[in-house]
Write a protein that holds these residues in place. Structure first.
Motif, PDB file in Angstrom:
ATOM      1  N   LYS A  43       0.842  -1.200   0.000  1.00 24.65           N
ATOM      2  CA  LYS A  43       0.000   0.000   0.000  1.00 24.65           C
ATOM      3  C   LYS A  43       0.882   1.257   0.000  1.00 24.65           C
ATOM      4  N   GLU A  44       1.873   1.290   0.863  1.00 29.92           N
ATOM      5  CA  GLU A  44       2.733   2.466   0.944  1.00 29.92           C
ATOM      6  C   GLU A  44       3.489   2.696  -0.360  1.00 29.92           C
ATOM      7  N   LEU A  45       4.005   1.600  -0.942  1.00 31.56           N
ATOM      8  CA  LEU A  45       4.792   1.748  -2.169  1.00 31.56           C
ATOM      9  C   LEU A  45       3.915   2.220  -3.323  1.00 31.56           C
ATOM     10  N   VAL A  46       2.730   1.635  -3.432  1.00 32.41           N
ATOM     11  CA  VAL A  46       1.843   2.019  -4.527  1.00 32.41           C
ATOM     12  C   VAL A  46       1.363   3.459  -4.339  1.00 32.41           C
ATOM     13  N   GLU A  47       1.113   3.844  -3.104  1.00 30.88           N
ATOM     14  CA  GLU A  47       0.706   5.238  -2.880  1.00 30.88           C
ATOM     15  C   GLU A  47       1.832   6.199  -3.257  1.00 30.88           C
ATOM     16  N   ASN A  48       3.062   5.810  -2.985  1.00 30.85           N
ATOM     17  CA  ASN A  48       4.182   6.647  -3.424  1.00 30.85           C
ATOM     18  C   ASN A  48       4.201   6.763  -4.947  1.00 30.85           C
ATOM     19  N   GLU A  88      15.580   7.866   5.346  1.00 31.19           N
ATOM     20  CA  GLU A  88      15.643   8.253   6.757  1.00 31.19           C
ATOM     21  C   GLU A  88      14.240   8.546   7.246  1.00 31.19           C
ATOM     22  N   ARG A  89      14.050   8.418   8.571  1.00 32.31           N
ATOM     23  CA  ARG A  89      12.713   8.681   9.103  1.00 32.31           C
ATOM     24  C   ARG A  89      12.374  10.152   8.970  1.00 32.31           C
ATOM     25  N   HIS A  90      11.121  10.439   8.672  1.00 33.99           N
ATOM     26  CA  HIS A  90      10.589  11.793   8.558  1.00 33.99           C
ATOM     27  C   HIS A  90      11.292  12.600   7.475  1.00 33.99           C
ATOM     28  N   GLY A 108       0.883  10.249   0.758  1.00 34.40           N
ATOM     29  CA  GLY A 108       1.861  10.218   1.844  1.00 34.40           C
ATOM     30  C   GLY A 108       2.079  11.605   2.400  1.00 34.40           C
ATOM     31  N   PHE A 109       2.659  11.695   3.580  1.00 31.94           N
ATOM     32  CA  PHE A 109       3.083  12.978   4.130  1.00 31.94           C
ATOM     33  C   PHE A 109       3.926  12.773   5.383  1.00 31.94           C
ATOM     34  N   ARG A 110       3.974  11.534   5.886  1.00 36.36           N
ATOM     35  CA  ARG A 110       4.673  11.329   7.155  1.00 36.36           C
ATOM     36  C   ARG A 110       6.157  11.038   6.973  1.00 36.36           C
ATOM     37  N   GLY A 111       6.551  10.723   5.762  1.00 40.66           N
ATOM     38  CA  GLY A 111       7.955  10.428   5.517  1.00 40.66           C
ATOM     39  C   GLY A 111       8.467   9.252   6.331  1.00 40.66           C
ATOM     40  N   GLU A 112       7.619   8.264   6.514  1.00 38.09           N
ATOM     41  CA  GLU A 112       7.994   7.147   7.371  1.00 38.09           C
ATOM     42  C   GLU A 112       8.000   5.805   6.658  1.00 38.09           C
ATOM     43  N   ALA A 113       7.296   5.739   5.527  1.00 39.88           N
ATOM     44  CA  ALA A 113       7.071   4.428   4.933  1.00 39.88           C
ATOM     45  C   ALA A 113       8.371   3.759   4.489  1.00 39.88           C
ATOM     46  N   LEU A 114       9.135   4.454   3.663  1.00 42.84           N
ATOM     47  CA  LEU A 114      10.358   3.832   3.159  1.00 42.84           C
ATOM     48  C   LEU A 114      11.318   3.554   4.303  1.00 42.84           C
ATOM     49  N   ASP A 142      18.352  -0.039   7.723  1.00 40.46           N
ATOM     50  CA  ASP A 142      18.133   0.832   8.886  1.00 40.46           C
ATOM     51  C   ASP A 142      18.212   2.325   8.551  1.00 40.46           C
ATOM     52  N   GLY A 143      17.545   2.688   7.503  1.00 37.32           N
ATOM     53  CA  GLY A 143      17.434   4.105   7.159  1.00 37.32           C
ATOM     54  C   GLY A 143      18.570   4.673   6.327  1.00 37.32           C
ATOM     55  N   LEU A 144      19.672   3.921   6.224  1.00 40.27           N
ATOM     56  CA  LEU A 144      20.844   4.486   5.547  1.00 40.27           C
ATOM     57  C   LEU A 144      21.226   3.728   4.276  1.00 40.27           C
ATOM     58  N   MET A 145      21.898   4.453   3.376  1.00 37.01           N
ATOM     59  CA  MET A 145      22.390   3.801   2.160  1.00 37.01           C
ATOM     60  C   MET A 145      23.485   2.826   2.547  1.00 37.01           C
ATOM     61  N   GLU A 146      23.499   1.685   1.885  1.00 37.75           N
ATOM     62  CA  GLU A 146      24.551   0.710   2.192  1.00 37.75           C
ATOM     63  C   GLU A 146      25.856   1.058   1.485  1.00 37.75           C
TER      64      GLU A 146
END
Ligand code: ADP
Ligand code: MG
Length: 432
Positions: A43-48, A88-90, A108-114, A142-146
């Motif tokens: 759902k989050e990915l498709v909404e993006n 990253e979160r938010h 979206g608007f929370r910047g949390e999904a990814l 964990d939020g960061l590029m590998e």
């Protein structure tokens, strides 16, 4: 009390020490809430993808989404410079200040999904923006590029791959593996989105562990007709038994809304009701509305009491609070009770009209075998039964005051019941 007991009593009186949780723990806990199961990630990915103005969105799923979820779109892509903070979160491109929430149009608007996905799975993004010769691919944990994004060949848009979802949440993974596969939920979600976003083509397929991709289980093409889209996605027999329905109100002292949609007639017989509801283009649930409509069906069309409903409700954005649920599954509306009641009346009227026209049709056929079935469609309801009311009476009153009429008997029930359960459901009691 001996010494030991005294000691124990003293120890238990001491408050436990409060400590700050490590950020990674906080993030993982929060992630488990946003991404509750594979279908939430889809759902989050498709909404993006929808937010990126895509016209084509393709979903591939392996092992109910636990092994792989891949969503590819042809949207505007993601800038190279943004890739570092993408997960990253938010971090979001859709909201900058709190007040923007009042008029937010994006899903979206929370910047949390990814970010959440990178805390509970392995995320790889491939994207290209307009005018670029090549795209970039990069993986996140964990939020960061590998590592730094690598240039790669890419087709227009973005592809996001989530692998090994819940690899680090053993309990969650186990319960999901034991319950039935999320794939049906994913197909259901995409079917719902597809019939609303008719200017976007959707597809969804699963790939087996041993076999390649199977036939798509959802496949919609862009169209200008909602009914065509419903026919493609839900099948001919559903589409054939649908009636168009509309309702609206524009009185700030009661409610302001516009609804249009399709509801099933007496020919649609199913084991369970399907309610596809969009409020300001968001796919949401509203149990109060669903129940209100089901009550009407049970009373009016007992044999077809599990309806198919598609409704799109549009309200001024300042009347909708979209920030009441982390997955945005519910929204709260200003004057929700009134809106629910008005829609309920509209459905009741529509069903009664269709019932009456069926009765009339049967009567006509019985009395004059030569009459054509086709003409009954054009008959106005007011011409139908001798007992039908004058059109001057307001629609909702007309439906509810005739106590002798079978549908009118609903009146007494509706007066008490819906109000009661509306009040009970606190998350939906939304009159501000
Ligand atoms: P949100 O959608 O709440 O902003 P997300 O974590 O879902 O938060 O996404 C973060 C940002 O990444 C979005 O604001 C958007 O700019 C970008 N983004 C995510 N997916 C896509 C996509 N498929 N196409 C283009 N941009 C995307
Ligand atoms: Mg998003």
């Amino acid at each position: 009390m001996d010494d030991k007991e005294t000691e124990r009593a003293e120890v238990s009186l001491e408050p436990p020490k409060i400590q700050r949780l490590e950020e990674s723990v906080v993030n993982r806990i929060a992630a488990g809430e946003v991404i509750q199961r594979p279908v939430s990630a889809v759902k989050e990915l498709v909404e993006n993808s929808l937010d990126a103005n895509s016209t084509s969105i393709n979903v591939v799923v392996k092992d109910g989404g636990l092994k792989l979820i891949q969503v590819s779109d042809d949207g505007h892509g993601i800038r190279y410079e943004d890739l570092a903070i993408l997960c990253e979160r938010h971090t979001t491109s859709k909201l900058s200040k709190y007040e923007d929430l009042q008029s937010i149009k994006s899903m979206g608007f929370r910047g949390e999904a990814l970010a959440s996905m990178t805390y509970v799975g392995h995320v790889t993004v491939t994207t290209i923006t307009k005018g670029q010769l090549h795209g970039y691919r990069v993986s996140y944990r964990d939020g960061l590029m590998e590592q730094e994004p690598k240039p790669c060949a890419a087709v227009k848009g973005t592809q996001i791959m989530v692998e090994n979802l819940f690899y680090n949440m053993i309990a969650r993974k186990k319960t999901l593996q034991n319950s039935s596969d999320d794939y049906t939920k994913i197909v259901d979600l995409l079917s719902r989105l597809a019939i609303h976003h008719i200017n976007v083509g959707f597809s969804c397929r699963k790939v087996g562990v041993y076999h390649g991709a199977a036939r798509a289980d959802v496949h919609s093409v862009t169209t200008s007709s909602r009914l065509d889209s419903i026919r493609t996605v839900y099948g001919v027999s559903v589409a054939r038994s649908l009636m168009n329905i509309e309702a609206s109100d524009n009185d700030p002292s009661t409610s302001v809304f516009k609804m249009d949609g399709f509801i099933s007639d007496s020919n649609y017989v199913a084991k369970k009701a399907t309610m596809v509801l969009f409020i300001n283009d968001r796919l949401v649930e509203c149990s109060a509305l669903k129940r209100a409509i089901e009550i009407v069906y049970t009373a009016t069309l007992p044999k077809a009491s599990k309806p198919f409903i598609y409704m799109s409700i549009v309200l001024p954005s300042e009347h909708v609070d979209v920030n009441v649920h982390p997955t945005k599954r519910e929204v709260s509306l200003l004057n929700q009770e009134i809106i629910v009641e008005k829609i309920q009346s509209a459905v009741e009227l529509k069903l009664r009209q269709s019932n009456e026209s069926v009765t009339y049709q049967e009567q006509t056929v019985a009395s004059s075998p030569s009459s054509s079935l086709g003409t009954s469609k054009e008959l106005q309801p007011k011409l139908l039964s001798p007992g039908s009311q004058s059109q001057k009476v307001p629609v909702h009153k007309m439906v509810r005051t005739d106590s002798l009429d079978p549908a009118g008997r609903l009146h007494a029930y509706l007066q008490t019941k819906p109000h009661k359960h509306l009040a009970e459901n606190s998350s939906l009691t939304a009159v501000r």
